[in-house]
Design an enzyme around this catalytic site. Structure first.
Site, PDB file in Angstrom:
ATOM      1  N   ARG A  93      31.169   7.554 -24.984  1.00  0.00           N
ATOM      2  CA  ARG A  93      31.467   6.137 -25.228  1.00  0.00           C
ATOM      3  C   ARG A  93      30.145   5.476 -25.608  1.00  0.00           C
ATOM      4  O   ARG A  93      29.076   5.969 -25.232  1.00  0.00           O
ATOM      5  CB  ARG A  93      32.032   5.466 -23.972  1.00  0.00           C
ATOM      6  N   THR A 107      43.313  12.641 -30.668  1.00  0.00           N
ATOM      7  CA  THR A 107      43.453  12.237 -29.267  1.00  0.00           C
ATOM      8  C   THR A 107      44.652  12.983 -28.689  1.00  0.00           C
ATOM      9  O   THR A 107      45.677  13.096 -29.374  1.00  0.00           O
ATOM     10  CB  THR A 107      43.656  10.718 -29.103  1.00  0.00           C
ATOM     11  N   ILE A 108      44.546  13.449 -27.466  1.00  0.00           N
ATOM     12  CA  ILE A 108      45.683  14.171 -26.897  1.00  0.00           C
ATOM     13  C   ILE A 108      46.866  13.234 -26.652  1.00  0.00           C
ATOM     14  O   ILE A 108      47.991  13.677 -26.515  1.00  0.00           O
ATOM     15  CB  ILE A 108      45.321  14.920 -25.582  1.00  0.00           C
ATOM     16  N   ASP A 109      46.594  11.907 -26.593  1.00  0.00           N
ATOM     17  CA  ASP A 109      47.645  10.953 -26.222  1.00  0.00           C
ATOM     18  C   ASP A 109      48.685  10.716 -27.321  1.00  0.00           C
ATOM     19  O   ASP A 109      49.751  10.188 -27.047  1.00  0.00           O
ATOM     20  CB  ASP A 109      47.019   9.601 -25.853  1.00  0.00           C
ATOM     21  N   SER A 143      64.366  23.093  -6.343  1.00  0.00           N
ATOM     22  CA  SER A 143      63.181  22.269  -6.586  1.00  0.00           C
ATOM     23  C   SER A 143      63.557  21.029  -7.392  1.00  0.00           C
ATOM     24  O   SER A 143      64.595  20.986  -8.053  1.00  0.00           O
ATOM     25  CB  SER A 143      62.150  23.090  -7.342  1.00  0.00           C
ATOM     26  N   ASP A 189      48.792   8.452 -29.454  1.00  0.00           N
ATOM     27  CA  ASP A 189      49.175   7.035 -29.431  1.00  0.00           C
ATOM     28  C   ASP A 189      48.717   6.265 -30.671  1.00  0.00           C
ATOM     29  O   ASP A 189      48.464   5.066 -30.605  1.00  0.00           O
ATOM     30  CB  ASP A 189      48.643   6.361 -28.152  1.00  0.00           C
ATOM     31  N   GLY A 242      37.555  10.016 -26.350  1.00  0.00           N
ATOM     32  CA  GLY A 242      38.029  11.201 -25.618  1.00  0.00           C
ATOM     33  C   GLY A 242      38.064  12.420 -26.523  1.00  0.00           C
ATOM     34  O   GLY A 242      38.572  12.338 -27.638  1.00  0.00           O
ATOM     35  N   ASP A 278      41.978   5.366 -31.150  1.00  0.00           N
ATOM     36  CA  ASP A 278      42.040   3.979 -31.642  1.00  0.00           C
ATOM     37  C   ASP A 278      40.776   3.184 -31.333  1.00  0.00           C
ATOM     38  O   ASP A 278      40.349   2.355 -32.138  1.00  0.00           O
ATOM     39  CB  ASP A 278      43.305   3.263 -31.143  1.00  0.00           C
ATOM     40  N   GLY A 288      48.069  10.409 -20.974  1.00  0.00           N
ATOM     41  CA  GLY A 288      48.745   9.687 -22.056  1.00  0.00           C
ATOM     42  C   GLY A 288      48.248   8.265 -22.185  1.00  0.00           C
ATOM     43  O   GLY A 288      48.699   7.532 -23.055  1.00  0.00           O
ATOM     44  N   ARG A 289      47.342   7.884 -21.302  1.00  0.00           N
ATOM     45  CA  ARG A 289      46.792   6.523 -21.243  1.00  0.00           C
ATOM     46  C   ARG A 289      47.918   5.510 -21.049  1.00  0.00           C
ATOM     47  O   ARG A 289      48.400   5.370 -19.960  1.00  0.00           O
ATOM     48  CB  ARG A 289      45.942   6.219 -22.478  1.00  0.00           C
TER      49      ARG A 289
HETATM   50  P1  ADP Z   1      39.092   6.566 -28.212  1.00  0.00           P
HETATM   51  O1  ADP Z   1      38.489   6.604 -29.572  1.00  0.00           O
HETATM   52  O2  ADP Z   1      39.438   7.930 -27.705  1.00  0.00           O
HETATM   53  O3  ADP Z   1      40.248   5.577 -28.129  1.00  0.00           O
HETATM   54  P2  ADP Z   1      37.407   4.674 -26.704  1.00  0.00           P
HETATM   55  O4  ADP Z   1      38.472   3.626 -26.597  1.00  0.00           O
HETATM   56  O5  ADP Z   1      36.618   4.949 -25.477  1.00  0.00           O
HETATM   57  O6  ADP Z   1      37.969   6.094 -27.188  1.00  0.00           O
HETATM   58  O7  ADP Z   1      36.400   4.228 -27.859  1.00  0.00           O
HETATM   59  C1  ADP Z   1      35.304   5.051 -28.233  1.00  0.00           C
HETATM   60  C2  ADP Z   1      34.142   4.200 -28.683  1.00  0.00           C
HETATM   61  O8  ADP Z   1      34.523   3.407 -29.816  1.00  0.00           O
HETATM   62  C3  ADP Z   1      33.646   3.175 -27.656  1.00  0.00           C
HETATM   63  O9  ADP Z   1      32.780   3.730 -26.699  1.00  0.00           O
HETATM   64  C4  ADP Z   1      32.902   2.203 -28.565  1.00  0.00           C
HETATM   65  O10 ADP Z   1      31.653   2.721 -28.933  1.00  0.00           O
HETATM   66  C5  ADP Z   1      33.811   2.175 -29.809  1.00  0.00           C
HETATM   67  N1  ADP Z   1      34.741   1.039 -29.710  1.00  0.00           N
HETATM   68  C6  ADP Z   1      35.888   0.968 -29.003  1.00  0.00           C
HETATM   69  N2  ADP Z   1      36.465  -0.245 -29.126  1.00  0.00           N
HETATM   70  C7  ADP Z   1      35.653  -0.968 -29.926  1.00  0.00           C
HETATM   71  C8  ADP Z   1      35.680  -2.322 -30.430  1.00  0.00           C
HETATM   72  N3  ADP Z   1      36.688  -3.164 -30.138  1.00  0.00           N
HETATM   73  N4  ADP Z   1      34.656  -2.721 -31.222  1.00  0.00           N
HETATM   74  C9  ADP Z   1      33.635  -1.882 -31.539  1.00  0.00           C
HETATM   75  N5  ADP Z   1      33.569  -0.606 -31.090  1.00  0.00           N
HETATM   76  C10 ADP Z   1      34.543  -0.143 -30.306  1.00  0.00           C
END
Ligand code: ADP
Length: 328
Positions: free
Chosen positions: A72, A126-128, A222, A130, A11, A103, A171-172
Site C-alpha cells: 500500500r 484481485t481475488i475478490d 455435518s 469485485d 492485494g 480498484d 471477498g472484502r
Molecule cells: P487494491 O488495488 O487491491 O484495491 P488498495 O485499495 O489497498 O488495493 O489500493 C492500493 C493502493 O492504491 C493504495 O495503497 C494507494 O497507494 C492507491 N490508492 C488507493 N485509493 C486511492 C485513491 N483514492 N487515490 C489515490 N491513490 C489511491
C-alpha cells in the site's frame, strides 16, 4: 512508444506474475523498454526499479505473489505524493504505465492523470473479483479453487464429528468467493452480502437456526456455513456466539484467511493474465485511462472510472441455483 513501466499494487493475486511476463515479452517483440517498479506506487515514489528483460520473467508464470512485490502507498492520497510519482515517470521518459491491481490501485491511476500526461492502463488483478467490466479478475479462479479444497477437508472433520462449521472466506465487500465456493462445496448455507439483509440479522439467524435444527432432527450430519468476511457483526465468532446463546447450537469456526491469496495460479488465471497482459501493451499504444477486461470471451477496454465505480453483483444465475438447493 519507447518506454513502458509496470507496477503490481494493492492485494497480491495469483496470476500477477503471468501478467508481468506477458507484458514484458510483448514489449520485447515491439522493441519497447520495460521498467518494473517495486512495491506498488512506493517504487515510483522512491525510484526503485529493474529493467525487465525476457530472461527475468521466463520462469515465473507458475508462482503466486508478484516478483515486483506489492504494497500500500498512503502518500498517493495526497497531491504531493502523486506529484512525486509523476516526476519519476517524467524523469525516466516513460510513455505508458500499466497498473496491475484492484480498484484502489486504479483510483491511484485516476489521481495520477491530473499530474502526468502519459498513457495509463489497468489490468484487473484481485481475488475478490469485485471489479466491473470484466467477467473475472486475475486470481479469482485460483482463490475459489483453494477455498474449495480447504472446505472439502473441513467437511471430513465436520462429517466425522457431525458438527456445524462456520467457514469465513475472503471477498472484502463482495460475495463472489462466498457464492462460488459455497456452491462448489455444497455448503448447507451461504451467508453473503447478496442474500443477507444487513438491517435484519436476527431474521437471518432465526432461519439459520431453524434450518440447522430441521437437519439435526432428520439425520445426523455435518452442516457447513460459508460466511463472507466483513458481513456478520463481530464476524464468525459473533455468529457462533449467537447460535449458542439463542439455540444452544455448538459450532466450530475456521477463518481461511490469507491462504486464499497465495499458491500457484490455476491454468485459467494464467491464461487470463497472459491475454490481459498482451492486450494491455497493445492498448498502451493508442489508449489511456482504460482497464483491460474479458467479457463473454471478448477482450475489452473500458473507462477506468466505470470499472471502479460500477458495482459487479454476483451472477443472478448463481442465486437461482442456490435457491433451488436450500431447504428453508
Ligand atoms: P487494491 O488495488 O487491491 O484495491 P488498495 O485499495 O489497498 O488495493 O489500493 C492500493 C493502493 O492504491 C493504495 O495503497 C494507494 O497507494 C492507491 N490508492 C488507493 N485509493 C486511492 C485513491 N483514492 N487515490 C489515490 N491513490 C489511491
Amino acid at each position: 512508444m519507447k518506454r513502458l513501466a509496470i507496477i503490481t499494487s494493492g492485494g497480491d493475486a495469483p496470476g500477477m506474475n503471468a501478467a508481468i511476463r506477458a507484458i514484458v515479452l510483448s514489449c520485447h517483440t515491439k522493441d519497447i523498454l520495460c521498467f518494473g517498479f517495486y512495491h506498488g506506487y512506493n517504487g515510483l515514489m522512491e525510484d526503485e526499479y529493474q529493467l525487465l528483460s525476457p530472461e527475468v520473467v521466463r520462469p515465473i508464470t507458475q508462482y503466486g505473489g508478484t516478483i515486483l512485490k506489492s504494497a500500500r502507498c498512503p502518500q498517493m492520497h495526497d497531491d504531493a505524493g502523486v506529484k512525486q510519482v509523476a516526476s519519476t515517470l517524467k524523469r525516466h521518459k516513460i510513455d505508458a504505465l500499466i497498473v496491475i491491481g484492484g480498484d484502489g490501485s486504479f483510483r491511484g491511476m485516476m489521481a495520477l492523470q491530473a499530474f502526468w500526461s502519459g498513457r495509463l492502463i489497468g489490468v484487473p488483478a484481485t481475488i475478490d473479483n469485485d471489479l466491473a467490466c470484466t467477467d473475472s479478475t486475475i486470481g479469482f479462479a485460483t482463490a475459489v479453487n483453494t477455498a474449495t479444497q480447504a472446505i472439502d477437508k473441513i467437511r471430513d472433520t465436520a462429517n466425522a464429528f457431525e458438527r456445524v462449521f462456520i467457514v469465513e472466506v475472503m471477498g472484502r465487500h463482495s460475495g463472489h468467493i462466498a457464492f462460488n465456493v459455497g456452491l462448489a462445496t455444497a455448503a448447507e448455507r451461504i451467508l453473503s452480502f447478496e442474500n443477507c439483509p444487513t438491517d435484519d440479522f436476527k431474521h437471518v439467524e432465526h432461519s439459520l437456526i431453524a434450518q440447522i435444527q430441521t437437519q439435526q432432527q432428520n439425520n445426523h450430519s455435518s452442516f457447513v456455513i460459508v460466511l463472507a468476511e466483513n458481513l456478520w457483526p463481530e464476524g464468525p465468532q459473533g455468529l457462533k456466539k449467537s447460535l449458542f446463546e439463542s439455540a444452544k447450537i455448538e459450532s466450530a469456526v475456521c477463518v481461511l484467511g490469507y491462504i486464499q491469496r497465495g499458491g500457484s495460479p490455476s491454468p485459467e488465471d494464467r491464461i487470463l493474465a497472459t491475454e490481459l497482459g498482451i492486450e494491455a501493451v497493445s492498448a498502451a499504444l493508442t489508449d489511456s485511462g482504460v482497464m483491460i477486461g474479458k467479457v463473454n470471451g471478448v477482450l475489452t477496454r473500458s473507462c477506468i472510472i466505470r470499472a471502479t465505480e460500477q458495482n459487479k453483483p454476483v451472477d443472478q444465475a448463481l442465486h437461482s441455483v442456490y435457491k433451488h438447493l436450500t431447504y428453508t
